[in-house]
Design an enzyme around this catalytic site. Structure first.
Site, short mmCIF file in Angstrom:
data_model
loop_
_atom_site.label_atom_id
_atom_site.label_comp_id
_atom_site.label_asym_id
_atom_site.label_seq_id
_atom_site.Cartn_x
_atom_site.Cartn_y
_atom_site.Cartn_z
CB ALA A 1 -0.42 0.19 1.10
NE ARG B 1 10.82 -10.79 -1.61
CZ ARG B 1 11.15 -10.87 -1.03
NH1 ARG B 1 11.58 -12.55 0.48
NH2 ARG B 1 9.57 -11.44 -0.18
CG ASP C 1 9.51 -2.10 10.50
OD1 ASP C 1 10.31 -0.87 9.79
OD2 ASP C 1 8.38 -1.43 11.52
CG HIS D 1 9.69 2.73 11.16
ND1 HIS D 1 9.43 3.70 11.99
CD2 HIS D 1 9.46 1.93 11.65
CE1 HIS D 1 9.42 2.87 13.30
NE2 HIS D 1 9.18 1.60 13.12
CD GLU E 1 4.18 0.80 16.17
OE1 GLU E 1 4.11 1.71 15.20
OE2 GLU E 1 5.23 0.60 16.42
CB SER F 1 4.06 -1.64 10.65
OG SER F 1 4.30 -1.59 12.42
#
Lengths: 491, 475
Positions: free
Chosen positions: A48, A69, A109, A133, A222, A415
């Protein structure tokens, strides 16, 4: 094994980095996207954030392509379809990375370490690597080649919003940072600003921060108020209403849509306005409950902040990554089995005001969570602006996800890192509030106060109003919302 | 109950009223309105028994009528002049004095005397009627009509030619009269509409197009706007001189699409399409649902992701060479149902119009005084004067659409794309929208692409047509 970057810095620098955050002025963006004009931007990952940022950057006249990939391309996975159906060039790392002037790492992450390890050797001399991030740099201590510039551009909204606001001619608030260890040509800030302009972020407001401040405040927000508190609050409030014999459909609906409705008031006028939506007796009740909650929960907030600052949190989570996410997946499954999650919202009508009147405890929980998160962050050296954005500002955004599909949707949208922290918080907070919840009845969650008398003591009301308005999150909130309101007129 | 049943009537000049169905209940007071030549006065005259009935029927027409109109006034003056001509004696005719014209046998002298004082006509009573000014003779007509104990008062533009004091006096007097006498009034200015009017009949092309109850505020407002658009000499407000956009090379087409292909997953929507739009051409784009009309337009506006994989030349840019979509959009005004769905913002009407200068949904830039001024002009044009601060999302669907059309036109774009602008609009609003578009086409500084299904919604001035067909593998 990883080496926590933050922990390698002397205290003086740690504090300096944590305190970085400045609301940038519109006239700092007069050069637009010039710094990126004609440069090859290659995005890794087409989820997204990846897709929507890429659409915006291309519509701003920039040269964007996607690298995935080999397996994702051969198997025509969703990420491949996202990119190719939108008319983007898609290629393997080997094909596209060597030509890239700027590589945008927009993968989750968890994939950062392997992804960066794979692309770094392919990157051309003097190119730029961008993150959204800072976890990989700050918590995992990833060392980036010295000739490369490292920046961060982090739109503070889900990817779909990033696109929708751009199309309207606006943008979403965005945080930018330059990793000072990796700014060999001194143009990191110029690139980050141009990138923010390319996504439309400059129109909604840009915060100039540091990798460290972003990571430490983002993690704190968060896992505590944003996701943790809403999850714990949902479960406790639902179980209480069922325990007291209330209709399960009503209880489910009150909570699912209640967070969104009450935090909408938060978005417009802070904690003060959220409490002002209540009657005077209800306001005093909510205030008292939240004071009680703050005393009980403060040690938990401190522990989360301490674990985030000293790296305990990230090392624990990375151990779970290494263990095939056993904890994360187990907790995710358990959340899906809770009574709140499994009870569909009833089809009764609940008015906007009723969500406040019957959700006094929920209001108290939001207030306690926002204030505690803000207080804990600022006490840890994070500047008030950052603390505001990572607590109060984002709460309505997360509340919206619960309104869509309950906790499942919230945990699917955020996340994995946030989700992991959310479960940690929830597991500690549920038992912590067990005694407190014994004293709770449906007057503060489910039915509302008996309405025969709205009388309150003048002195007490004055005290409560003053306490609400004097909290430091309200002062910084009023200033920042003022900046935003100058630009953002959308409701 | 006064009734006209499927009535068609012809008048001397060949003008016809067609298929009028109208019922007037007791205690209702009607206003007949419409543009010039729509048949307002003719409809009123039918109630007074004029016209030759071609078909249909009337019932319960009133017997005693008080009628004030330009025609009735002209007749009376004509008759007076004939008297003069008929005078075979070599004497200068003094003409009939006003006193004689007023005090005929059917007139109540008490009421007439009172009105003569109120209109301050005392000093004219002995003067010849044909020597009166238009305003004075109008007053005489009014006094006659109001003093004859009529069953029905037909007041056709009664305020025409009256000074302000008389106007106010008449308004006050009528407020009293309507408690015992039924009134049908003809006005083409809505702002003069008296409070006692309970119903409005809207005439167009000799037909009774709309009947609206005063208390239905929304329908009443729409009728007001329609009438406003039809009767005002519309001038499209100027563009903002300070808001410059790059000039286009007049030798280049506005848009040139070559070998266009639009594909979705495994489906081909449009294949090998070529389309060239020159400045000052007006186009109509049609095709069945799913033939790709909107997708094709979004290639031009830059809203379709495949505009980067097609050969598209727009406003001097070959797409995909570093231009931004805002550089494209500044040349385009755009209206569609989808835009209206997306335009869910709590901003004000004025800001919606101003947002057209910035091609944004919502307003995120500080607007200039000049732009605010232009927005006010547009609001006035749409009949929404003074409503600039109202929230857009509280407007009716049709009003929102009108406002979005104004937003699209506010910057006088070289290209105006109207994607089914009338979709979902009721009859009144459709006519409003079409009237507005015709004004733009006629102004000839904007090329229009008009998309629609309804053959009825043809726009005067459109001279080029592109019809899409549903592609074979898209069924």
């Amino acid at each position: 094994m990883s080496n926590n970057y933050f922990n390698t810095l002397p205290l003086r620098e740690q504090l300096e980095q944590l305190a970085k955050c400045r609301f940038m002025h519109m006239n700092e963006f007069t050069e637009g996207v010039d710094a990126l004009k004609g440069k090859k931007m290659v995005i890794i990952g087409c989820g997204a954030q990846g897709l929507n940022q890429g659409l915006n950057l291309r519509d701003s006249g920039l040269d964007v392509s996607y690298t995935l990939r080999q397996s994702a391309i051969t198997e025509k996975r969703q990420s491949f379809k996202n990119a190719s159906e939108n008319g983007f060039t898609v290629g393997t790392y080997e094909e596209l990375i060597p030509k890239a002037d700027i590589v945008l790492n927009l993968t989750p992450d968890k994939q950062h370490s392997p992804v960066v390890a794979a692309v770094m050797p392919l990157m051309k001399q003097g190119a730029c690597l961008s993150y959204s991030h800072g976890f990989n740099i700050v918590e995992e201590g990833m060392k980036i080649r010295e000739d490369l510039t490292v920046i961060m551009v982090a739109p503070k909204c889900p990817g779909s919003e990033v696109r929708a606001e751009y199309v309207r001619g606006f943008g979403v608030p965005t945080l930018i940072a330059v990793h000072e260890d990796n700014d060999p040509q001194g143009h990191g800030l110029a690139l980050a600003k141009a990138y923010a302009v390319g996504t439309g972020g400059h129109k909604a407001g840009v915060l100039m921060s540091s990798f460290i401040a972003e990571v430490k405040s983002d993690l704190m927000g968060e896992q505590t108020i944003l996701c943790g508190m809403l999850q714990t609050g949902s479960l406790l409030c639902f179980d209480k209403m069922i325990d007291k014999g209330m209709d399960a459909g009503y209880a489910s609906k009150l909570i699912q849509y209640g967070w969104e409705t009450i935090t909408e008031a938060l978005k417009y006028g802070g904690v003060t306005n959220m409490l002002d939506r209540l009657s005077n007796p209800a306001k005093i009740k909510a205030f008292d409950l939240s004071e009680e909650l703050k005393v009980i929960m403060r040690p938990l907030y401190n522990k989360h902040q301490d674990d985030i600052i000293n790296g305990t949190f990230s090392s624990t989570m990375m151990a779970d990554w290494a263990n095939d996410d056993v904890n994360l997946l187990g907790w995710r499954a358990a959340t899906g089995e809770t009574a709140f999650e499994k009870t569909p919202a009833g089809d009764m009508e609940i008015s906007e005001q009723e969500y406040f009147d019957h959700g006094i405890l929920m209001v108290a929980m939001v207030k306690a969570g926002v204030e505690l998160a803000f207080e804990t962050m600022t006490a840890a050296g994070i500047i008030a602006d950052s603390a505001y954005y990572e607590s109060l500002h984002e709460t309505p955004l997360i509340a919206n996800t619960i309104a869509r599909k309950k906790l499942y949707e919230m945990n699917a949208t955020i996340s994995d890192t946030a989700e992991y922290g959310c479960y940690l918080y929830n597991h500690a907070c549920l038992p912590l509030l067990a005694d407190f919840m014994k004293g709770i009845d449906t007057d503060v969650i489910g039915r509302g106060l008996a309405s025969d008398d709205n009388g309150v003591d003048n002195a007490r009301l004055i005290e409560v109003n003053a306490a609400l308005r004097d909290h430091p999150v309200e002062a910084i909130g009023a200033t920042l919302r003022g900046h935003m309101a100058d630009m953002k007129k959308i409701v | 109950m006064l009734q006209l049943h499927d009535l068609s009537v012809e008048f001397d000049e060949g003008f016809q009223l067609k298929h009028i169905n109208w019922q007037i209940q007791q205690h209702q007071h009607w206003l007949i309105t419409g543009a010039n030549g729509a048949g307002k006065s003719a409809l009123a005259a039918v109630l007074a028994g004029y016209g030759e009935i071609l078909a249909g029927s009337t019932s319960s027409l009133p017997t005693r009528i008080g009628w004030v109109s330009f025609e009735a006034q002209a007749q009376l003056i004509q008759a007076e002049l004939k008297k003069d001509d008929a005078d075979i004696l070599d004497v200068i005719s003094l003409g009939t004095p006003v006193r004689e014209i007023i005090f005929t046998e059917e007139i109540d002298p008490v009421i007439a005397g009172d009105l003569i004082q109120k209109f301050e006509l005392d000093y004219l009573l002995e003067r010849a009627f044909r020597k009166l000014s238009t305003g004075e003779s109008r007053k005489v007509m009014l006094i006659r009509a109001l003093s004859c104990h009529a069953d029905l008062l037909i007041l056709d533009e009664p305020f025409d030619g009256l000074d302000q004091a008389s106007h106010t006096m008449l308004q006050n007097h009528l407020a009293h009269v309507v408690t015992h006498t039924q009134v049908v009034m003809v006005l083409n200015r809505f702002d003069e509409i008296p409070d006692f009017i309970s119903h409005v009949a809207y005439m167009e092309d000799g037909q009774l197009r709309h009947q609206v109850k005063r208390e239905d505020t929304q329908a009443f407002n729409e009728l007001y706007q329609l009438l406003h658009l039809k009767t005002t000499h519309l001038t499209v407000p100027d563009a903002d001189a300070d808001h410059k956009r790059p000039t286009l090379n007049p030798l280049e087409p506005l848009v040139k699409l070559s070998n266009i292909c639009i594909k979705h997953t495994d489906m081909v929507l449009i294949e090998n399409l070529n389309w060239c739009i020159q400045a000052n051409q007006h186009w109509q784009l049609s095709g069945p649902n799913g033939s790709g009309k909107t997708a094709l337009l979004s290639l031009i506006t830059g809203d379709h992701p495949q505009c980067y994989t097609n050969d598209i030349f727009v406003f001097g840019f070959q797409r995909g060479n570093g231009e931004s979509i805002w550089q494209i959009k500044q040349h385009i005004g755009y209206v569609s149902t989808a835009l209206q769905w997306e335009y869910r913002v709590g901003t004000s009407l004025a800001n919606v119009i101003i947002s057209g200068f910035y091609d944004s949904i919502g307003l995120y830039s500080k607007s200039t005084d000049q732009q605010k001024h232009i927005a006010q002009k547009w609001l006035a044009l749409l009949g929404m004067e003074g409503r600039g601060d109202q929230p857009f999302n509280k407007l009716s669907y049709g009003d929102q659409r009108l406002l979005l059309i104004a937003r699209a036109m506010v910057k006088h774009p070289p290209l105006l794309i109207l994607d089914e602008p009338c979709l979902g609009l009721d009859d009144i609003n459709r006519q409003l929208v079409l009237a507005l578009i015709e004004k733009v086409c006629a102004a000839n500084e904007t090329s229009v692409i008009y998309v629609n299904h309804h053959a009825k919604d043809r726009i005067a001035g459109i001279d080029h047509y592109l019809a899409l067909e549903k592609s074979a593998d898209n069924s």
